[in-house]
Design a protein around this motif. Structure first.
Motif, mmCIF file in Angstrom:
data_model
loop_
_atom_site.group_PDB
_atom_site.id
_atom_site.type_symbol
_atom_site.label_atom_id
_atom_site.label_comp_id
_atom_site.label_asym_id
_atom_site.label_seq_id
_atom_site.Cartn_x
_atom_site.Cartn_y
_atom_site.Cartn_z
ATOM 1 N N VAL A 71 43.518 -21.594 25.872
ATOM 2 C CA VAL A 71 42.865 -22.754 25.954
ATOM 3 C C VAL A 71 42.523 -22.739 27.583
ATOM 4 C CG1 VAL A 71 42.844 -25.599 25.913
ATOM 5 C CG2 VAL A 71 44.882 -24.255 24.462
ATOM 6 N N VAL A 72 40.725 -23.270 26.846
ATOM 7 C CA VAL A 72 40.125 -23.042 28.516
ATOM 8 C C VAL A 72 40.028 -24.264 28.905
ATOM 9 C CG1 VAL A 72 37.148 -21.985 29.354
ATOM 10 C CG2 VAL A 72 38.659 -20.410 27.960
ATOM 11 N N ALA A 73 39.496 -24.447 27.991
ATOM 12 C CA ALA A 73 39.535 -26.839 28.367
ATOM 13 C C ALA A 73 39.750 -27.529 27.109
ATOM 14 C CB ALA A 73 38.169 -27.253 29.181
ATOM 15 N N GLY A 74 38.868 -28.329 26.898
ATOM 16 C CA GLY A 74 39.302 -29.599 25.482
ATOM 17 C C GLY A 74 38.301 -30.711 26.399
ATOM 18 N N MET A 75 38.195 -31.038 25.270
ATOM 19 C CA MET A 75 36.895 -32.656 25.333
ATOM 20 C C MET A 75 37.437 -33.822 24.776
ATOM 21 S SD MET A 75 33.926 -32.956 22.448
ATOM 22 C CE MET A 75 34.634 -33.950 21.922
ATOM 23 N N ARG A 76 36.770 -35.271 24.966
ATOM 24 C CA ARG A 76 37.759 -36.297 23.914
ATOM 25 C C ARG A 76 36.428 -36.903 24.668
ATOM 26 N NH1 ARG A 76 39.882 -40.398 26.819
ATOM 27 N NH2 ARG A 76 40.854 -39.942 29.072
ATOM 28 N N LEU A 77 36.297 -37.855 23.352
ATOM 29 C CA LEU A 77 35.610 -39.731 23.652
ATOM 30 C C LEU A 77 36.279 -40.234 24.456
ATOM 31 C CD1 LEU A 77 34.604 -40.238 19.595
ATOM 32 C CD2 LEU A 77 33.261 -39.713 21.754
ATOM 33 N N LYS A 78 35.479 -40.499 25.494
ATOM 34 C CA LYS A 78 36.065 -41.931 26.247
ATOM 35 C C LYS A 78 36.586 -43.638 25.612
ATOM 36 C CE LYS A 78 34.414 -45.715 29.029
ATOM 37 N NZ LYS A 78 33.265 -45.786 30.440
ATOM 38 N N LYS A 79 37.227 -43.725 25.484
ATOM 39 C CA LYS A 79 38.072 -44.923 24.942
ATOM 40 C C LYS A 79 37.887 -45.951 24.620
ATOM 41 C CE LYS A 79 42.665 -41.487 24.362
ATOM 42 N NZ LYS A 79 44.249 -41.514 24.982
ATOM 43 N N SER A 80 37.737 -46.703 26.192
ATOM 44 C CA SER A 80 37.392 -47.706 25.970
ATOM 45 C C SER A 80 35.725 -48.189 25.691
ATOM 46 C CB SER A 80 37.927 -48.113 27.503
ATOM 47 O OG SER A 80 37.172 -47.041 28.766
ATOM 48 N N PRO A 81 35.318 -48.981 25.151
ATOM 49 C CA PRO A 81 34.243 -49.705 25.139
ATOM 50 C C PRO A 81 32.917 -49.578 26.523
ATOM 51 C CG PRO A 81 35.900 -51.200 24.439
ATOM 52 C CD PRO A 81 36.408 -49.936 25.165
ATOM 53 N N GLY A 82 32.009 -49.626 26.340
ATOM 54 C CA GLY A 82 31.145 -49.371 27.310
ATOM 55 C C GLY A 82 29.142 -49.744 26.688
ATOM 56 N N HIS A 84 27.114 -47.892 27.740
ATOM 57 C CA HIS A 84 26.756 -46.089 27.397
ATOM 58 C C HIS A 84 28.457 -45.240 26.246
ATOM 59 C CE1 HIS A 84 22.871 -46.537 28.815
ATOM 60 N NE2 HIS A 84 23.817 -47.153 29.858
ATOM 61 N N ARG A 85 28.254 -44.430 25.127
ATOM 62 C CA ARG A 85 29.421 -43.830 24.567
ATOM 63 C C ARG A 85 29.253 -42.457 25.793
ATOM 64 N NH1 ARG A 85 28.633 -41.579 19.307
ATOM 65 N NH2 ARG A 85 30.759 -41.815 19.594
ATOM 66 N N ALA A 86 30.314 -42.452 25.207
ATOM 67 C CA ALA A 86 30.954 -41.293 26.907
ATOM 68 C C ALA A 86 31.904 -40.330 26.260
ATOM 69 C CB ALA A 86 30.885 -41.492 28.023
ATOM 70 N N LYS A 96 39.367 -35.365 32.863
ATOM 71 C CA LYS A 96 38.347 -36.406 33.320
ATOM 72 C C LYS A 96 37.356 -35.420 33.680
ATOM 73 C CE LYS A 96 39.560 -40.599 31.723
ATOM 74 N NZ LYS A 96 40.434 -41.365 31.803
ATOM 75 N N LEU A 97 37.439 -34.125 34.525
ATOM 76 C CA LEU A 97 36.312 -33.219 35.625
ATOM 77 C C LEU A 97 35.144 -33.536 34.885
ATOM 78 C CD1 LEU A 97 35.778 -30.998 37.628
ATOM 79 C CD2 LEU A 97 35.922 -29.767 35.647
ATOM 80 N N ILE A 98 34.659 -33.371 34.065
ATOM 81 C CA ILE A 98 33.024 -34.119 33.504
ATOM 82 C C ILE A 98 33.214 -35.155 32.457
ATOM 83 C CG2 ILE A 98 31.000 -32.827 32.476
ATOM 84 C CD1 ILE A 98 32.544 -30.088 32.883
ATOM 85 N N THR A 99 32.518 -35.910 33.401
ATOM 86 C CA THR A 99 32.298 -37.386 31.703
ATOM 87 C C THR A 99 30.555 -36.716 31.084
ATOM 88 O OG1 THR A 99 33.243 -37.910 33.119
ATOM 89 C CG2 THR A 99 31.452 -39.567 31.233
ATOM 90 N N VAL A 100 30.532 -36.736 30.411
ATOM 91 C CA VAL A 100 28.839 -36.707 28.943
ATOM 92 C C VAL A 100 28.340 -38.158 28.815
ATOM 93 C CG1 VAL A 100 27.181 -35.358 27.680
ATOM 94 C CG2 VAL A 100 29.407 -34.061 29.127
ATOM 95 N N LYS A 101 27.397 -38.349 29.368
ATOM 96 C CA LYS A 101 27.262 -40.547 28.769
ATOM 97 C C LYS A 101 26.175 -39.890 28.325
ATOM 98 C CE LYS A 101 28.769 -42.657 32.356
ATOM 99 N NZ LYS A 101 29.044 -43.535 33.213
ATOM 100 N N THR A 102 25.880 -40.836 27.415
ATOM 101 C CA THR A 102 25.283 -41.725 26.863
ATOM 102 C C THR A 102 23.387 -42.140 27.853
ATOM 103 O OG1 THR A 102 25.046 -43.818 25.958
ATOM 104 C CG2 THR A 102 25.603 -41.819 24.508
ATOM 105 N N LYS A 103 22.337 -42.299 27.381
ATOM 106 C CA LYS A 103 21.363 -42.633 28.704
ATOM 107 C C LYS A 103 20.293 -43.488 27.860
ATOM 108 C CE LYS A 103 19.032 -39.254 31.279
ATOM 109 N NZ LYS A 103 18.639 -38.812 32.221
ATOM 110 N N ASP A 104 19.877 -43.966 27.298
ATOM 111 C CA ASP A 104 18.480 -44.719 27.172
ATOM 112 C C ASP A 104 18.798 -44.845 26.023
ATOM 113 O OD1 ASP A 104 16.804 -44.391 28.953
ATOM 114 O OD2 ASP A 104 16.471 -41.910 28.433
ATOM 115 N N SER A 105 20.045 -45.934 25.720
ATOM 116 C CA SER A 105 20.590 -46.154 23.740
ATOM 117 C C SER A 105 19.935 -46.618 23.549
ATOM 118 C CB SER A 105 22.225 -46.768 24.294
ATOM 119 O OG SER A 105 22.031 -47.911 25.192
#
Length: 192
Positions: A71-82, A84-86, A96-105
């Motif tokens: 296993v190199v790494a993993g990905m998961r959705l941010k659980k808490s609402p906000g 912007h989805r992340a 949580k090394l990298i966060t990919v967050k929507t913008k201009d929602s």
């Protein structure tokens, strides 16, 4: 035209998965009862990674596995609402090394995301899911381009997609593979 090398390496996940030449990847989703998995091959069809989806996961967990079964790494959705989805991307010891967050929602015409490493914005993916293209920029330089193809038999019948991905030299292809998963998770079902 060949993709230019990044001026500095971008290796957030794995030095073993950085190439000195441009890389062409084919990311193919596999839809099953256990969730969306995928395979990642090079342009010649040689396997590079598999993506394993957790059978029951509210956070849409995925694991990127190399050809040795590691296993190199993993990905998961941010659980808490906000606002912007992340999505979080990272190894098991720093998920949580990298966060990919929507913008201009509020703009339905684009599906742009900001990319953060340890809370520092390092890049973005700019695109539109309807036009099926994304450009990934790291520190202002093009690190990858992605084109989504959904005209395969599996895509038509089951909603499984294929992505053609070009990765610049000096960019971690394991990061790019999980970024494809993140974009698919964030935008696949978004009406636009």
């Amino acid at each position: 035209m060949a993709m230019r090398a990044l001026s500095t390496e971008f290796v957030p996940l794995s030095h073993a998965h950085v190439r000195s030449t441009p890389s062409s990847l084919i990311f193919t989703e596999k839809v099953s009862f256990t969730g969306d998995g995928a395979t990642v091959t090079d342009a010649q069809g040689v396997g590079i990674f598999s993506v394993k989806a957790k059978a029951v996961s509210a956070s849409a967990r995925r694991e990127l596995i190399d050809t040795s079964g590691k296993v190199v790494a993993g990905m998961r959705l941010k659980k808490s609402p906000g606002l912007h989805r992340a999505v979080y991307i990272g190894p098991e010891n720093d998920e949580k090394l990298i966060t990919v967050k929507t913008k201009d929602s509020m703009k339905l015409s684009n599906n742009n995301v900001a990319i953060f490493v340890h809370d520092n914005e390092v890049g973005e993916a700019l695109g539109n899911w309807r036009s099926k293209t994304f450009e990934v920029k790291i520190n202002g330089e093009t690190a990858a381009t992605m084109t989504r193809k959904s005209k395969t038999a599996a895509g038509i019948m089951f909603g499984a997609d294929m992505y053609l991905v070009e990765v610049a030299p000096k960019c971690d292809i394991s990061f790019v593979a999980l970024l494809v998963c993140a974009l698919d998770e964030l935008f696949h079902d978004k009406p636009n």
